[in-house]
Structure formats: structure tokens, C-alpha cells
Scaffold this active site. Structure first.
Site, PDB file in Angstrom:
ATOM      1  N   TYR A 197      -2.405  -0.061  10.708  1.00 54.15           N
ATOM      2  CA  TYR A 197      -2.316  -0.433   9.286  1.00 54.15           C
ATOM      3  C   TYR A 197      -0.935  -0.082   8.731  1.00 54.15           C
ATOM      4  CZ  TYR A 197      -3.708  -0.797   4.332  1.00 54.15           C
ATOM      5  OH  TYR A 197      -3.813  -1.133   2.995  1.00 54.15           O
TER       6      TYR A 197
ATOM      7  N   SER B 249       0.878  -1.174   0.000  1.00 50.86           N
ATOM      8  CA  SER B 249       0.000   0.000   0.000  1.00 50.86           C
ATOM      9  C   SER B 249       0.912   1.220   0.000  1.00 50.86           C
ATOM     10  CB  SER B 249      -0.834  -0.006   1.287  1.00 50.86           C
ATOM     11  OG  SER B 249      -1.390   1.263   1.545  1.00 50.86           O
TER      12      SER B 249
HETATM   13  N1  LIG Z   1      -8.621  -0.112  -1.210  1.00 55.29           N
HETATM   14  C1  LIG Z   1      -7.554   0.661  -1.100  1.00 55.29           C
HETATM   15  O1  LIG Z   1      -7.649   1.892  -1.143  1.00 55.29           O
HETATM   16  C2  LIG Z   1      -6.187   0.031  -0.921  1.00 55.29           C
HETATM   17  C3  LIG Z   1      -5.056   0.861  -1.016  1.00 55.29           C
HETATM   18  C4  LIG Z   1      -3.800   0.309  -0.880  1.00 55.29           C
HETATM   19  C5  LIG Z   1      -3.651  -1.053  -0.638  1.00 55.29           C
HETATM   20  N2  LIG Z   1      -4.757  -1.842  -0.543  1.00 55.29           N
HETATM   21  C6  LIG Z   1      -4.542  -3.272  -0.304  1.00 55.29           C
HETATM   22  O2  LIG Z   1      -5.179  -4.034  -1.300  1.00 55.29           O
HETATM   23  C7  LIG Z   1      -5.407  -5.356  -0.800  1.00 55.29           C
HETATM   24  C8  LIG Z   1      -6.803  -5.808  -1.162  1.00 55.29           C
HETATM   25  O3  LIG Z   1      -7.746  -4.995  -0.484  1.00 55.29           O
HETATM   26  P1  LIG Z   1      -9.019  -4.375  -1.207  1.00 55.29           P
HETATM   27  O4  LIG Z   1      -8.900  -2.896  -1.116  1.00 55.29           O
HETATM   28  O5  LIG Z   1      -9.224  -5.012  -2.527  1.00 55.29           O
HETATM   29  O6  LIG Z   1     -10.156  -4.781  -0.149  1.00 55.29           O
HETATM   30  P2  LIG Z   1     -11.351  -5.834  -0.216  1.00 55.29           P
HETATM   31  O7  LIG Z   1     -11.926  -5.880   1.157  1.00 55.29           O
HETATM   32  O8  LIG Z   1     -12.261  -5.526  -1.348  1.00 55.29           O
HETATM   33  O9  LIG Z   1     -10.602  -7.199  -0.524  1.00 55.29           O
HETATM   34  C9  LIG Z   1      -9.974  -7.950   0.507  1.00 55.29           C
HETATM   35  C10 LIG Z   1     -10.589  -9.330   0.541  1.00 55.29           C
HETATM   36  O10 LIG Z   1      -9.934 -10.064   1.584  1.00 55.29           O
HETATM   37  C11 LIG Z   1     -10.919 -10.800   2.301  1.00 55.29           C
HETATM   38  N3  LIG Z   1     -10.431 -11.032   3.656  1.00 55.29           N
HETATM   39  C12 LIG Z   1     -10.338 -10.130   4.667  1.00 55.29           C
HETATM   40  N4  LIG Z   1      -9.877 -10.720   5.758  1.00 55.29           N
HETATM   41  C13 LIG Z   1      -9.652 -12.025   5.451  1.00 55.29           C
HETATM   42  C14 LIG Z   1      -9.171 -13.136   6.174  1.00 55.29           C
HETATM   43  N5  LIG Z   1      -8.849 -13.023   7.480  1.00 55.29           N
HETATM   44  N6  LIG Z   1      -9.057 -14.328   5.547  1.00 55.29           N
HETATM   45  C15 LIG Z   1      -9.410 -14.447   4.239  1.00 55.29           C
HETATM   46  N7  LIG Z   1      -9.881 -13.421   3.498  1.00 55.29           N
HETATM   47  C16 LIG Z   1     -10.001 -12.219   4.107  1.00 55.29           C
HETATM   48  C17 LIG Z   1     -12.160  -9.921   2.271  1.00 55.29           C
HETATM   49  O11 LIG Z   1     -13.331 -10.674   2.487  1.00 55.29           O
HETATM   50  C18 LIG Z   1     -12.081  -9.335   0.870  1.00 55.29           C
HETATM   51  O12 LIG Z   1     -12.770 -10.123  -0.072  1.00 55.29           O
HETATM   52  C19 LIG Z   1      -5.119  -5.290   0.709  1.00 55.29           C
HETATM   53  O13 LIG Z   1      -3.833  -5.838   0.950  1.00 55.29           O
HETATM   54  C20 LIG Z   1      -5.120  -3.804   0.996  1.00 55.29           C
HETATM   55  O14 LIG Z   1      -4.328  -3.478   2.116  1.00 55.29           O
HETATM   56  C21 LIG Z   1      -6.021  -1.334  -0.692  1.00 55.29           C
END
Ligand SMILES: NC(=O)c1ccc[n+]([C@@H]2O[C@H](COP(=O)([O-])OP(=O)(O)OC[C@H]3O[C@@H](n4cnc5c(N)ncnc54)[C@H](O)[C@@H]3O)[C@@H](O)[C@H]2O)c1
Length: 270
Positions: free
Chosen positions: A156, A143
Site C-alpha cells: 500500500y 493517504s
Molecule cells: N479509510 C482510510 O483510513 C483511508 C486513509 C487514507 C487514504 N484513504 C484512501 O481513500 C480512498 C477511498 O477509500 P475509502 O477509505 O473511502 O474506502 P472504501 O472502500 O469505502 O471506498 C473505496 C471504493 O472503491 C471501490 N473499489 C475498490 N476497488 C475497485 C475497483 N477495482 N474498481 C472500481 N471500484 C473499486 C470500493 O467498492 C469502494 O466503494 C482510497 O484511495 C484510500 O486509499 C483511505
């Protein structure tokens, strides 16, 4: 022929947001895809949407057994594993040290670090024997919070900085057989939620932000879709295009790191 024809990948948190975009992109590139995902509803939708070359396991990345089940299901269906993508995470909605109560802090730490860091470590452990056999690779989702403060609160931001250490150590330990790299996206619309220990399990990242606010702080001046971040993963997973990168963090932050004083001040319009 796709860039990842017949390669086999396992993605954690593939149910929505970036993980789901990775499922779609890797399938489009000719790969066969396994997913480990906590939400049974999201898994049911994935199975409906991707009837071919796809297998999913409902489970929690904090469980060694669930990670092993996901690797076993991927091997049972596709015979090999070429790439493990650690991606499942929870956010902390930027809650500061001052604002977290002393009562909630220990449990919030255990939960968030449990998913974001222990989940990556256990997934890597479960996947390593197969990746050593295939001489494959691992990719971890970081991130902007892995590089700068303010993209989350201390929980985080610490979890994503700690994941940097994991990437470097595993790249060192698993060379020359397994390449280990990471991609650090900036903000995007997804289902990203927070820890139950902070009462944030139903609060989504876009509940407190707007696309316009995110666009405004990014020098590249657009609000990225999850799919916009998938290209670096394809590059890193590719056996032909990536023979040389290991221990590399691709900072896919839409220019956040080079924002500079000019942009903060409102500066030039190009
Ligand atoms: N959305 C943003 O702005 C952003 C920015 C930078 C980085 N990220 C990173 O992107 C990655 C994906 O996140 P996203 O934004 O797509 O969110 P999201 O919530 O849409 O996707 C994450 C998925 O992980 C699943 N999950 C959560 N906890 C879990 C667990 N304990 N076991 C199994 N599955 C689990 C959730 O159900 C979800 O489907 C993460 O690593 C997040 O830190 C997101």
C-alpha cells in the site's frame, strides 16, 4: 450558488467512504456527478439516494474499457467533464514483507498496484481528452501512506508513493491546460478492504482499529469522518479558487506529520 455550480465531475470508487462523501459534497456544491464503482450493490444505493444530476457505471478501474464507459456515460448525461477524481483503492491492512508469503506476494502486488496505481493511470487516460477540451483538472486520493511509512505495508505504501509520481508527471505533461493535484487523507471509518490475493477482500479497515486509537495518534485529536476531507477537493476542483495550484499534494493528515517528540512522549496538554 455552490462553489462548483454546473461543473461536471467523475469520481472512481464513489460507492462508500470518501468517494461517497465526495459525491454528496460535489452535488451540494452544484456539480453534476458521474461515478465508476465496482460494487453493483453500492451503485444501486447511490442511484436511489441521488436521483438528480447523477450517473453511475458499474465497472473495475483496472479495465480501460470500464474507464472509457464511465467517461462516455458522464459526457452522454452532462455534456462535458471538468474534473476527474481518481479515488478507488484497496488497503493491505499493514501486512509486512515478512508476513506476506512468497506464494501470495506476486499476485498481491499485481492486484493492489493494479487498483491503486493502474486504476489511476487508466482513469486519467480515459478522462484526458475531455479535460483538455474543458481545461479542467484531475485530483487523486493519496493517504498519509504517500508521505510516511507505517500507514500500510510495503504494497500500500509503495502504491501511494507511486501515485505521487503520477500526479507530478501528469501535472507537468498536461500543463497549461489541465491542473493535476492530490489530497492525502489520514485514517477514517470506511469500507476500505484488502486484496483477494491476501484473503482480505472481506476485511474492513475498522475491523482492526478503533476510532479512539486513530484519534490518539493525530495531533488534531479527533476521529475524522470521510466528509471532513472533502473541502480540499472542492478547493482544487474550483476554477475560481484554484487557478494557481498544479502538482500540489494537500496533506490532510490531521497533523500526523508534525506529531513530533512532544506528542510521542505524551507531552503538553493544551
Ligand atoms: N479509510 C482510510 O483510513 C483511508 C486513509 C487514507 C487514504 N484513504 C484512501 O481513500 C480512498 C477511498 O477509500 P475509502 O477509505 O473511502 O474506502 P472504501 O472502500 O469505502 O471506498 C473505496 C471504493 O472503491 C471501490 N473499489 C475498490 N476497488 C475497485 C475497483 N477495482 N474498481 C472500481 N471500484 C473499486 C470500493 O467498492 C469502494 O466503494 C482510497 O484511495 C484510500 O486509499 C483511505
Amino acid at each position: 450558488m455552490g462553489a462548483l455550480q454546473d461543473q461536471v465531475v467523475l469520481i472512481t470508487g464513489g460507492g462508500s467512504g470518501l468517494g461517497r462523501a465526495l459525491v454528496e459534497r460535489f452535488l451540494a456544491e452544484g456539480a453534476r456527478v458521474g461515478v465508476l464503482e465496482r460494487s453493483a450493490e453500492k451503485v444501486a444505493q447511490l442511484v436511489k439516494d441521488f436521483p438528480r444530476n447523477f450517473v453511475a457505471v458499474v465497472g473495475d478501474v483496472r479495465s480501460m474499457t470500464d474507464n472509457e464507459k464511465a467517461v462516455a456515460a458522464t459526457i452522454a448525461n452532462f455534456g462535458r467533464l471538468d474534473c476527474f477524481i481518481g479515488n478507488a483503492a484497496v488497503w493491505d491492512h499493514g501486512i509486512s514483507l515478512v508476513d506476506i508469503s512468497s506464494e501470495n506476494l506476486p499476485a498481491a502486488f499485481d492486484e493492489l498496484i493494479g487498483v491503486n496505481l493502474k486504476g489511476y493511470l487508466l482513469g486519467a487516460k480515459a478522462a484526458t481528452p475531455e479535460l483538455l477540451k474543458s481545461q479542467g483538472s484531475m485530483i487523486f486520493t493519496l493517504s498519509n501512506a504517500a508521505f510516511y511509512p507505517g500507514g500500510g505495508g510495503p504494497l500500500y505504501t509503495a502504491s501511494k508513493h507511486a501515485a505521487v509520481g503520477l500526479v507530478r508527471e501528469l501535472a507537468y505533461e498536461l500543463a497549461p491546460k489541465v491542473r493535476v493535484n492530490a489530497v492525502g487523507p489520514s485514517g477514517m471509518a470506511s469500507d476500505l478492504r484488502g486484496p483477494e490475493a491476501l484473503g482480505q477482500q472481506d476485511k474492513r479497515i475498522m475491523d482492526s482499529r478503533t476510532p479512539e486509537a486513530i484519534r490518539a495518534i493525530l495531533p488534531l485529536q479527533f476521529f475524522p469522518e470521510p466528509a471532513d476531507f472533502t473541502g480540499p477537493y472542492v478547493l482544487l476542483a474550483s476554477r475560481t479558487d484554484n487557478r494557481t495550484l498544479s502538482g500540489v499534494l494537500i496533506n490532510a493528515d490531521c497533523g500526523l506529520g508534525i506529531r513530533g517528540i512532544r506528542h510521542v512522549a505524551g507531552g503538553l496538554t493544551l
